[in-house]
Structures are given as structure tokens and as C-alpha cells.
Enzyme design. Structure first.
Site, PDB file in Angstrom:
ATOM      1  N   GLU A 127       2.080  -7.969  -2.494  1.00  0.00           N
ATOM      2  CA  GLU A 127       0.899  -7.305  -1.937  1.00  0.00           C
ATOM      3  C   GLU A 127       0.656  -5.945  -2.570  1.00  0.00           C
ATOM      4  O   GLU A 127      -0.478  -5.586  -2.886  1.00  0.00           O
ATOM      5  CB  GLU A 127       1.074  -7.128  -0.424  1.00  0.00           C
ATOM      6  N   ASP A 128       1.722  -5.171  -2.764  1.00  0.00           N
ATOM      7  CA  ASP A 128       1.560  -3.762  -3.123  1.00  0.00           C
ATOM      8  C   ASP A 128       1.785  -3.438  -4.597  1.00  0.00           C
ATOM      9  O   ASP A 128       1.459  -2.339  -5.031  1.00  0.00           O
ATOM     10  CB  ASP A 128       2.515  -2.902  -2.285  1.00  0.00           C
TER      11      ASP A 128
END
Length: 738
Positions: free
Chosen positions: A93-94
């Protein structure tokens, strides 16, 4: 893979974070000494490399978060796949790492778990509600495939809640509310009592800090006396159990803050009237000893009627087992006792995580059919729910933790939500049984379809072939399955009627204007359908039948030359445009509706929405568009026909006020009304009327109803928060019509 975690770490990670990872390794080694920890070290190095420049809101390196999540999973004694997923859960996600890369490096199991945990925050084209709904859909499906996904997600949420203080107030409240409505109930469903308890209490702290502070103060003021009382009761019970040869150890506890808060709201009582604040837990060696201990307790202290629950013979859906009873001590002090075996106790604390103690490789529901049966049902029932707001609301209903246990005539146990009805039961058996449900027998006697089941009821459904579902059923059913099936049936049948009505209205208007519809070219009809956002003529007829557009405007576009207005007449309405929201008629200029011209828009009287509230419009035949608050109790019953929903929004300036009614429950004492109205004076709010009355009993309450003028929902929030700070206030709510 490197054998030394420090070898590839940036210098900034050589201190506390590396030390915490070494503590993690040692923790895992103690509980899983036979496992090869190389994959754990590799996951740590990979996460450190990807997160090395990132910081949390607290200012600490981002890597601290996945390491703490991994610690929580190790405390649950989960396997290496789960713990490694905890270390890697944010890299996709990051940091932009692809799931395919994770699968290639760490294997398909870890890759699948990381993919299941990954949020959908990169999908910017979703609305917030759509994104949240899609996130939960993905999470539910991933849980079915591998339950470790939700265990990592719960650990992630628990650590985020512990560090919530670094975020701004709006973000704190959003995350806390989501935690309270979704994640804490899931933890309860999985039997994870400790995780659920902490999630609830921390969320309560951020959502209602004033109430949290008051309850915590009350608990602390009674803690010393309560602990002395429990110590005395514990000693007496230990002696009695020993005399009767029942082996046991006894723990004591004081009720949690959020649990007390829920009871105060539900029963509208004071903190001093919470009689199960204190509790003992008897942990013994066998089921036989549990029942023996129950008998000994009841011979020593008088039981409270209706407070004895046998969750051993009838476990909860999350497989929680124990005996519960409330008893009264010599001086009238009431306390609760829970009785369970060591294994029951471990499972009640750790829930599904406890199974890793006994069996490796637990994944989806195949391993433990009982504990995960609710999840399979939940996923199945949610498949047909397309609307995001509908999905989220029904998900919250399905996660509601309190159940009632009933039986079919053949003795099969059926678990339903509290206050479930025969209609819920019928749809749980089969959709067709629900559609033809005409009545029900409970324990051999006929009952209304609105009847609320009690534990142990034996239920028989009476069906009739020509007895279709009723819209009234939506007002009392409790399960999302029943609600969705009723909505689907009503929507399909109402749409057919709307099409018939719309086609007749169009033909009537065409005859009035001497237009032969049969001579209209198919291409022209298709073009008009497109102008109104309809794919087929049937969709256009339905829109006409629902009142979303007028027959006159459709005929005007099909045959412009025949529908020209005479001198002095108003021109026919234009077709909807693809533009943004526009103002409606002057009398309702506080709202706009998208895509509809010249139609009455009004605020629904049932909920009387005010500026700033989330709202939804509903086309009412012959009356225009009624606008409801999204939290209105009528919305669920009205919105089964998706074609009648309208996108609406507020447009007026903030100086417009709205008349609303507040109801306040407060301790009946002199001067309290003056303190309440002073809160309104500080906001310069006009008071239209005041009504007061009192309840009877040893602790009477004053019920104050105030009709006031409010500018917007933010001002209302300030007023209710100010009133809750007045000493003695139990509850402040908004009074809906009726």
C-alpha cells in the site's frame, strides 16, 4: 537471506527498532522453537528497506509500526506466515511494491495474506463510502480464504488505536467510529475478548471523552471498596469449593468503561445503579465441575432471576462457552460470576487464535466449521448488496453481537440476532419460504409475524403460494438476508408496475397531443432514452412511472413540432443535462437535486435533516423528492427501489435556521433547566418551546424536551456536547417526529 538483520539496515534502524525486532525473534523462538526464523529476518529487512525514508505522524520511523504489529501477532502465538505478514502488511500500500514480488520472494501464502490486508486507498476514483465498502468486501472475502488476514488486520488496527493521539481530531473520530462499528464486533465474533475490549475502550475514549472521563472517575472512586468486597467474596467461595471437592482458581474483574457506558445508555440509569460492576471468574477442570460450582454458588448466595445463562450447553456462534449467573451478597451487593474450564477460558480470551496452540496451519473455515460458519453466511448474504451505504449498514447489522437461539420442529438449532422475527427465520431457511411466509407457530401456538423470538422457541413457518412479501416487513426484520431478499422482490415487482404506469402515461399524453407513438422512429426513441440516461425504452417507462420525468417532456422530444406550446403557455421542461447540481424551485432553495428540472424538493418530516448532515433524496410519486438524513430509520425501508434515489446536496447560506427538537434525560434536581438553557444562550440559539416531565422511582429523572432553532449540524454537535457536560445528564438526543 541474511542471518544478521543489522547487516542491511539503514543506520537509523540500528537502535530501538532493531532491539524490538530482536525481542520479537526471541518471543517467537520461545513459542515456536522448531521453526526456521530466516523468513522472519528476511521480511524485516525487506520492510526496513522499503519503509526506510517514511515517518509516522508521531515522528518515529514508519518501520516501528509493522514491528509492533508483528509483536501483537506473536503474543497471540500465531504462525510465521501471520507474523511475517504483519511485518510486510503495508509495503504494497505505502511503498508501491507489487504483490507478485512479495509472492515470488516470500511464497504464495504470505503474498495472499498481504494482498488481503492491503487497503484500497489508491483507488482515488471511489467516493469515501464506496472505498470503505469495497475495502470491507475484500476483507470479508479474504477472511473466507484465509482467516489470518483479519487477524493481521485486527493487530494493525489495535496498534493504530494505541497511537491515535498523533492524528487530528476529525481523523481520530473517523477511525474510532469505524473501529467501534466494524473491527470490535469482528473481534467479538472471532471470540477475541481481550482485543475487542481494548478496541472498544480506546474508541470510546476518542469518541466521547467527557463520558469516558466520568465513568473512569466513577470506577476509580469505587475501585478500593470493590477490590476489598471481591477479595472477601473470593475467599468465601474458594473455601466453599474446596469443601465440596471442586478444583478451581478464581479471578476478579471490574467492568470495562465502554461496557458500563453501553449499559447506562441502554437502561438510562446512573453509574451507582450498575449492579454487575464487579465480577468473579471461576476457572475449573471440567464441565462437570462447572455445573457443580454453579450449584455451590447458588446455595451460598441468592441468584437474580433471569440472569442465569448456559453457554456451555448452547455455545455462542464464536464458540464461546461458560456459565453466567448474577447473585446477591449478604448486604444486598449484586455481582456476576462466570464459570468455565481452563480451555474455555483460553479460548474466550484468544478466540480463534487459541487454535494455533493445538493445531498448525489453520487457515480458512474448513478447519473449524463452527467458528467460521457466521463468516460464510455473512459473505453469502452480502453478495447481492450493490449499494455502498446499504452494504455498510447491513454489515453492521450482521456483526451485531447479541443472538437468540431457536429451533426448527426437528430440533435443528438456528441462531438469529436479538429481536429476530418469524420472517427472518423463514428467509434463513430459504428465500422461497420467506417469499411465501403467511404466518408462524411458536411453541405450538400461532404468533404475529412481528413476534420477537426468545431463547429456546420452537418455530414452524406457515406458507401460502399466493402470499407475497409486504413492504411492511422491512419495518421489523432484523437480518440483512431477509431485508435484501424482501427489497429485491419488491423492487422487481414495483419496477414492472412503474413501467406499466409510465407507458400508459406516455400514451395518454401522446394522444392528447395527437402524436402517434407507433410512427416514431426507433432511432429517435433510442436518442430520447439516452437523453434521460436510460438504456432501453423500458427504463424510460419506469422513470416516467416513478415520477422522475414528465410524459409531456418526453413527447416534446419525440415530436417537437406537435408539442410546441401555444402562445402564453409555458415551454415543456428540458431533458436532464449531464451537468452538475442546480438549484430547485425558490420555495426549496436550500437544496439542489442533480439531473432533475422543475421538481419539488422538500425535507422529510420524519427526520427533518439540517444543513451539514449526510442526506439522500427519494422520489415520491406526485410529491417530488423527499430528502432524508442518511441515518433516518425510514431510509432503509424506502431505498429498496434504487431507481427512486436522487443525489441531493445543501446549497443555502449558513444564516438559514432549522427547527429541531432535543430530548434530554437528566437527574431531577433544582436549577438543572437553567444550566441546560444557558448552553443555548452561549450559542445565541432561539428557544421555541420547553416541555418537562419526571419519571417515578428511587432515582427519578427529569425529561426535558426543547424545540430550538439550529443553523447546522456543527452547531448542534456543540450544543449536545455542552449539555452532556451538565452534571447529571444521562442522555441527549434528537427527537424525531412521533
Amino acid at each position: 537471506m541474511s542471518s544478521n538483520p543489522a547487516s542491511t539496515l539503514p543506520a537509523s534502524f540500528s537502535g530501538p527498532i532493531l532491539l524490538r525486532f530482536k525481542e520479537l525473534e526471541e518471543k517467537v523462538r520461545r513459542s515456536r522453537g522448531a521453526d526456521d526464523l530466516a523468513i522472519l529476518r528476511d521480511a524485516f529487512e525487506f520492510a526496513a528497506d522499503r519503509h526506510h525514508e517514511q515517518k509516522r505522524k508521531s515522528g518515529e520511523p514508519y518501520l516501528a509500526h509493522p514491528v509492533e504489529v508483528a509483536h501483537l501477532l506473536a503474543d497471540m502465538r500465531l504462525d510465521l506466515v501471520c507474523i511475517a505478514t504483519g511485518l510486510l502488511h503495508d509495503v504494497a500500500e505505502d511503498t508501491g511494491v507489487r504483490i507478485a514480488e512479495i509472492k515470488k520472494r516470500f511464497g504464495k501464502e504470505i503474498g495472499r495474506c498481504v494482498d488481503g490486508v492491503t487497503k484500497l486507498s489508491r483507488l482515488d476514483y471511489y467516493s469515501l463510502e464506496e472505498r470503505q465498502a469495497e475495502n470491507f468486501r475484500k476483507m470479508l472475502l479474504a477472511m473466507v480464504e484465509d482467516v489470518r488476514v483479519i487477524l493481521v488486520k485486527l493487530a494493525d488496527r489495535l496498534h493504530n488505536m494505541r497511537t491515535l493521539g498523533y492524528l487530528d481530531a476529525d481523523r481520530q473520530k473517523h477511525i474510532a467510529r469505524e473501529t467501534l462499528e466494524i473491527y470490535a464486533p469482528i473481534a467479538l465474533r472471532l471470540g477475541m475478548g481481550k482485543v475487542r475490549g481494548e478496541l472498544e475502550d480506546v474508541a470510546f475514549y476518542y469518541l466521547e471523552p467527557q463520558a469516558y472521563a466520568e465513568i473512569t472517575k466513577h470506577i476509580e472512586s469505587r475501585r478500593e471498596a470493590g477490590e476489598k468486597f471481591l477479595a472477601a467474596i473470593k475467599g468465601a467461595l474458594e473455601k466453599k469449593l474446596a469443601e465440596n471437592g471442586v478444583p478451581a482458581r478464581i479471578e476478579s474483574r471490574i467492568k470495562r468503561a465502554y461496557s458500563i457506558h453501553q449499559k447506562l445508555k441502554r437502561q438510562r440509569i446512573t453509574s451507582d445503579e450498575v449492579y454487575d460492576l464487579l465480577a468473579l471468574r471461576v476457572i475449573t477442570d471440567s464441565e462437570k465441575s462447572c455445573y457443580a460450582a454453579l450449584g455451590i454458588i447458588h446455595s451460598q448466595w441468592r441468584p437474580v432471576s433471569g440472569r442465569i445463562k448456559d453457554f456451555i450447553a448452547m455455545p455462542r456462534p464464536n464458540l464461546y462457552q461458560a456459565l453466567h449467573t448474577s447473585v446477591i451478597a449478604e448486604k444486598g451487593q449484586t455481582f456476576e460470576v462466570q464459570i468455565r474450564t481452563e480451555e474455555m477460558h483460553y479460548k474466550s480470551e484468544q478466540g480463534i487464535c487459541a487454535h494455533w496452540k493445538y493445531k498448525e496451519g489453520l487457515r480458512g473455515p474448513d478447519v473449524d466449521q463452527g467458528q467460521m460458519a457466521w463468516l460464510r453466511q455473512l459473505v453469502e448474504w452480502q453478495r447481492d448488496v450493490k449499494d455502498p451505504s446499504d452494504f455498510l449498514s447491513t454489515l453492521k447489522i450482521d456483526l451485531y453481537p447479541e443472538e437468540v437461539y431457536v429451533f426448527t420442529p426437528r430440533g435443528k438449532l438456528i441462531v438469529l440476532p436479538r429481536e429476530a422475527t418469524p420472517v427472518d427465520f423463514a428467509y434463513l431457511i430459504h428465500s422461497e419460504v420467506g417469499h411465501r411466509c403467511a404466518g408462524a407457530k411458536v411453541n405450538g401456538r400461532i404468533v404475529p409475524l412481528k413476534y420477537h423470538f426468545r431463547n429456546g422457541d420452537i418455530v414452524e413457518i406457515i406458507t401460502q403460494h399466493n402470499h407475497p412479501p409486504s413492504q411492511d416487513w422491512l419495518g421489523f426484520v432484523k437480518t440483512s438476508r431477509a431485508r435484501q431478499k424482501i427489497k429485491q422482490w419488491l423492487n422487481a415487482n414495483r419496477r414492472k408496475k412503474a413501467q406499466e404506469i409510465g407507458e400508459k402515461l406516455l400514451e395518454k399524453e401522446a394522444r392528447r397531443l395527437n402524436v402517434a407513438l407507433k410512427k416514431v422512429a426507433p432511432k429517435a426513441l433510442r436518442q430520447v432514452c439516452q437523453d434521460y440516461g436510460c438504456a432501453e425504452p423500458e427504463d424510460l417507462y419506469a422513470a416516467l412511472g416513478y415520477g422522475k420525468c414528465s410524459p409531456r417532456s418526453v413527447v416534446a422530444r419525440l415530436a417537437p413540432e406537435a408539442a410546441q406550446p401555444a402562445a402564453g403557455q409555458a415551454a415543456p421542461e428540458a431533458a436532464p443535462s449531464d451537468g452538475g447540481p442546480r438549484p430547485v424551485s425558490p420555495g426549496t432553495a436550500v437544496l439542489t437535486v442533480k439531473g432533475i428540472d422543475d421538481i419539488l424538493v422538500y425535507r422529510a418530516r420524519c427526520c427533518n435533516p439540517i444543513r451539514g448532515e449526510a442526506i439522500v433524496g427519494y422520489v415520491t410519486r406526485g410529491k417530488g423528492v423527499s430528502v432524508h438524513s442518511k441515518d433516518c430509520s425510514n431510509v432503509q425501508n424506502l431505498m429498496y427501489e434504487e431507481e427512486r434515489r436522487m443525489a441531493v446536496e445543501w446549497t443555502q447560506s449558513p444564516d438559514v435556521s432549522y427547527k429541531i427538537r432535543l430530548i434530554i434525560y437528566v437527574a431531577d434536581r433544582p436549577g438543572v433547566l437553567n444550566e441546560l438553557t444557558s448552553v443555548l444562550s452561549e450559542e445565541n440559539i432561539n428557544i421555541r418551546s420547553v416541555e418537562t416531565r419526571s419519571t417515578k422511582g428511587p432515582n427519578p429523572l427529569a425529561i426535558v424536551e426543547l424545540t430550538i432553532d439550529i443553523q447546522d449540524v456543527k452547531q448542534l454537535d456543540r450544543v449536545t456536547a455542552g449539555m452532556r457536560r451538565v452534571p447529571g445528564v444521562r442522555e441527549v438526543g434528537r427527537r424525531q417526529r412521533g
